[in-house]
Design a protein around this motif. Sequence first.
Motif, PDB file in Angstrom:
ATOM      1  N   ILE A 209       0.838  -1.211   0.000  1.00  0.00           N
ATOM      2  CA  ILE A 209       0.000   0.000   0.000  1.00  0.00           C
ATOM      3  C   ILE A 209       0.868   1.255   0.000  1.00  0.00           C
ATOM      4  CG2 ILE A 209      -1.671   1.326   1.361  1.00  0.00           C
ATOM      5  CD1 ILE A 209      -2.790  -1.366   2.335  1.00  0.00           C
ATOM      6  N   LEU A 210       1.875   1.284   0.871  1.00  0.00           N
ATOM      7  CA  LEU A 210       2.731   2.468   0.978  1.00  0.00           C
ATOM      8  C   LEU A 210       3.617   2.636  -0.262  1.00  0.00           C
ATOM      9  CD1 LEU A 210       3.734   2.067   4.726  1.00  0.00           C
ATOM     10  CD2 LEU A 210       2.135   3.729   3.760  1.00  0.00           C
ATOM     11  N   ASN A 211       4.083   1.524  -0.804  1.00  0.00           N
ATOM     12  CA  ASN A 211       4.905   1.601  -2.013  1.00  0.00           C
ATOM     13  C   ASN A 211       4.093   2.141  -3.189  1.00  0.00           C
ATOM     14  OD1 ASN A 211       7.513   0.905  -3.372  1.00  0.00           O
ATOM     15  ND2 ASN A 211       6.171  -0.427  -4.564  1.00  0.00           N
ATOM     16  N   ALA A 212       2.832   1.730  -3.286  1.00  0.00           N
ATOM     17  CA  ALA A 212       1.965   2.257  -4.341  1.00  0.00           C
ATOM     18  C   ALA A 212       1.717   3.749  -4.139  1.00  0.00           C
ATOM     19  CB  ALA A 212       0.647   1.488  -4.359  1.00  0.00           C
ATOM     20  N   GLY A 213       1.552   4.163  -2.885  1.00  0.00           N
ATOM     21  CA  GLY A 213       1.331   5.582  -2.604  1.00  0.00           C
ATOM     22  C   GLY A 213       2.524   6.434  -2.984  1.00  0.00           C
ATOM     23  N   LEU A 214       3.721   5.899  -2.766  1.00  0.00           N
ATOM     24  CA  LEU A 214       4.935   6.661  -3.100  1.00  0.00           C
ATOM     25  C   LEU A 214       5.071   6.920  -4.604  1.00  0.00           C
ATOM     26  CD1 LEU A 214       7.489   4.937  -0.691  1.00  0.00           C
ATOM     27  CD2 LEU A 214       6.706   7.302  -0.574  1.00  0.00           C
ATOM     28  N   GLN A 215       4.485   6.029  -5.408  1.00  0.00           N
ATOM     29  CA  GLN A 215       4.565   6.230  -6.860  1.00  0.00           C
ATOM     30  C   GLN A 215       3.795   7.465  -7.304  1.00  0.00           C
ATOM     31  OE1 GLN A 215       6.636   3.960  -8.279  1.00  0.00           O
ATOM     32  NE2 GLN A 215       6.725   3.067  -6.223  1.00  0.00           N
ATOM     33  N   ASN A 216       2.822   7.898  -6.478  1.00  0.00           N
ATOM     34  CA  ASN A 216       1.962   9.008  -6.867  1.00  0.00           C
ATOM     35  C   ASN A 216       2.424  10.363  -6.320  1.00  0.00           C
ATOM     36  OD1 ASN A 216       0.171   7.265  -8.230  1.00  0.00           O
ATOM     37  ND2 ASN A 216      -0.854   6.759  -6.307  1.00  0.00           N
ATOM     38  N   VAL A 217       3.503  10.376  -5.551  1.00  0.00           N
ATOM     39  CA  VAL A 217       4.027  11.660  -5.059  1.00  0.00           C
ATOM     40  C   VAL A 217       4.730  12.361  -6.215  1.00  0.00           C
ATOM     41  CG1 VAL A 217       5.547  12.787  -3.402  1.00  0.00           C
ATOM     42  CG2 VAL A 217       4.325  10.708  -2.754  1.00  0.00           C
ATOM     43  N   PRO A 218       4.329  13.576  -6.583  1.00  0.00           N
ATOM     44  CA  PRO A 218       4.921  14.262  -7.744  1.00  0.00           C
ATOM     45  C   PRO A 218       6.431  14.458  -7.578  1.00  0.00           C
ATOM     46  CG  PRO A 218       2.914  15.375  -7.030  1.00  0.00           C
ATOM     47  CD  PRO A 218       3.242  14.363  -5.980  1.00  0.00           C
ATOM     48  N   LYS A 219       7.179  14.113  -8.617  1.00  0.00           N
ATOM     49  CA  LYS A 219       8.632  14.272  -8.580  1.00  0.00           C
ATOM     50  C   LYS A 219       9.028  15.746  -8.511  1.00  0.00           C
ATOM     51  CE  LYS A 219       9.006   9.842  -9.077  1.00  0.00           C
ATOM     52  NZ  LYS A 219       9.304   9.013  -7.880  1.00  0.00           N
ATOM     53  N   SER A 220       8.155  16.597  -9.025  1.00  0.00           N
ATOM     54  CA  SER A 220       8.470  18.031  -9.019  1.00  0.00           C
ATOM     55  C   SER A 220       8.603  18.579  -7.600  1.00  0.00           C
ATOM     56  CB  SER A 220       7.383  18.809  -9.764  1.00  0.00           C
ATOM     57  OG  SER A 220       6.105  18.589  -9.176  1.00  0.00           O
TER      58      SER A 220
END
Length: 355
Positions: A209-220
Amino acid sequence: MKDTVVLEEYAKTRSRRIENLKRYGTIALFMGPFLLAFIVFFLYPLGYGVYISLTNFQYGRPGVENFNNFQWYRFLFDSSASSKLYESFWRSFLHSFIFALIMVPIAVLVPLGLAILVNLKPPGFKIFRSIIYMPSIVPLTAAGSIFTIIFMEGSQHGLLYEFFGIDTKWFIDSWFTFNIGSFKVDVAYAWIPIFLMCFWGGWGGNFIILNAGLQNVPKSLYEAASIDGCSKWKRTLSVTIPGIKPQLVLCLFTTIIGYMGLYGQNFVLSNGGPANSTISSMPGGGKTSTIIYFIQDIVANNDNFKTKLYGLGAAASLIFALFVGIITGIQMFCTRDKKTGFKISEAYQKWNKIR
């Protein structure tokens, strides 16, 4: 002319009915199965459980019970009514609460750390991701057998003894004791394999769950933080954690409920034991018994308890559900999104005028 008007009104009425049927019929079609299951498997059992807890219900003889003047609740809250049942219930409750208090932070923070490390995408990170999740697909009974073999005492050739010479009687001996008020808490060695089994088998779900959430944090956001001179630790606290707040709240919510309801690991590894000598004849009379174990002893594990104390099991279930509801309510309140409305803009306008 009159017939034409009537026909038009009929056509309009029929059209509205068809439109309403399409609109609300579709809603009913999708909501119906859920509502039926909710009523049959939640509302009805809940209501019947409340009824059982307030009567002298006897398993196998439904329909002949009478109101018992809150007898089961007095057993759980008044030590003078039944001191052993009172002690057994609150010891089991205390075991669940202390275990959850220790386990929940570890079961959330360790998967969070692993998810952050994997999100850096080092060489072979996909393999590490699979390995981390793999324990979660192992069935509880299989995992219990593995940990039982590891922690068996020397005479039974446990792996810890065979490889390291550790001859602790993990499922028999006590580790240490401490007092909480009038309760003397006897901590058994069996809690160590229970803890390790929960930790090993439980981190995979939160990690995914947390790994999937990290994918959605904007790189900008990370780039902006780097330009502003933020360290990696500061970026984690100011960008990563706020960016995955919904996933963290979900993990915290499910983990609290899961470990407050601990039962399977205790049953498979120690069967709730070793026995507590003062309350061994009571439901939940073991040193690793939890509140769910107390309830299961009444409603399933012991026919004598089931016959005589079924209402007590219902009362204990309702108290436990109320407590977990309060804890999760507090957690949801503390982690809610705080909406300030116009407060910030108004404060800025006042500051701007003063300046």
